[in-house]
Design a protein around this motif. Sequence first.
Motif, short mmCIF file in Angstrom:
data_model
loop_
_atom_site.label_atom_id
_atom_site.label_comp_id
_atom_site.label_asym_id
_atom_site.label_seq_id
_atom_site.Cartn_x
_atom_site.Cartn_y
_atom_site.Cartn_z
N ASN A 67 5.38 -3.03 3.63
CA ASN A 67 5.70 -2.99 2.20
C ASN A 67 7.01 -3.70 1.90
N ALA A 110 6.13 0.92 6.40
CA ALA A 110 7.36 0.66 5.64
C ALA A 110 7.77 -0.81 5.77
N LEU A 145 2.31 8.34 15.02
CA LEU A 145 2.67 8.52 13.61
C LEU A 145 3.95 7.75 13.28
N THR A 173 0.85 -1.20 0.00
CA THR A 173 0.00 0.00 0.00
C THR A 173 0.88 1.24 0.00
N PRO A 174 0.37 2.37 -0.47
CA PRO A 174 1.16 3.60 -0.40
C PRO A 174 1.52 3.91 1.06
N VAL A 175 2.79 4.19 1.30
CA VAL A 175 3.27 4.39 2.68
C VAL A 175 2.57 5.56 3.35
N THR A 176 2.31 6.63 2.64
CA THR A 176 1.67 7.79 3.30
C THR A 176 0.27 7.43 3.78
N TRP A 177 -0.50 6.77 2.94
CA TRP A 177 -1.86 6.35 3.32
C TRP A 177 -1.81 5.35 4.46
N SER A 228 0.62 4.76 6.62
CA SER A 228 1.15 5.34 7.86
C SER A 228 0.05 6.03 8.65
N GLY A 229 -0.72 6.84 7.95
CA GLY A 229 -1.81 7.55 8.62
C GLY A 229 -2.86 6.60 9.18
N LEU A 239 4.37 4.91 10.40
CA LEU A 239 5.39 4.95 9.35
C LEU A 239 6.25 3.69 9.38
#
Length: 152
Positions: free
Chosen positions: A146, A143, A135, A90-94, A96-97, A139
């Motif tokens: 993934n 990470a 947070l 999955t996209p890390v920014t999405w 992570s949140g 993260l």
Amino acid sequence: MRTSELTDGAIAGAVGSTVLNVVTYLDMALRGRPASSTPEQVVDRVVGATHLSLGARATNRRAGLGPLLGYATGVAAGVGFALVTRGRRTPVTWASGLLGASVMAMTDGSMTVLKVTDPRTWRRSDWLADIVPHLAYGLAAAATWNRLRPPT
């Protein structure tokens, strides 16, 4: 869902929990603030509600069980994330949140229900001391997730 995906989620959650603790201890060292007593208070409430006894050396058991509950929450969130994403990267920014907010909601929500704390009374510094480590959890867990997933 394969067992390996659930295991990877558990590993990601454990890594995130470790990072959350490192960030928390770093904050304590830098600001000179004391450790939170809320994990031990949660243990007290759960023990009281279930009519269990910690027996001899209850203080030491409480001190050990409090952090273990935190790790259990973090690992469970990682497994839950594996289920939600169906084992995909999955996209890390999405991610992570989602992971950070989920673990924060689980911990703060349970402490609120158990009447250990009331977030409505928190100061800005209290919120920052809670948000930043969560947070960091998100993260690190995202990470790790993934990294453990095979490339598509």
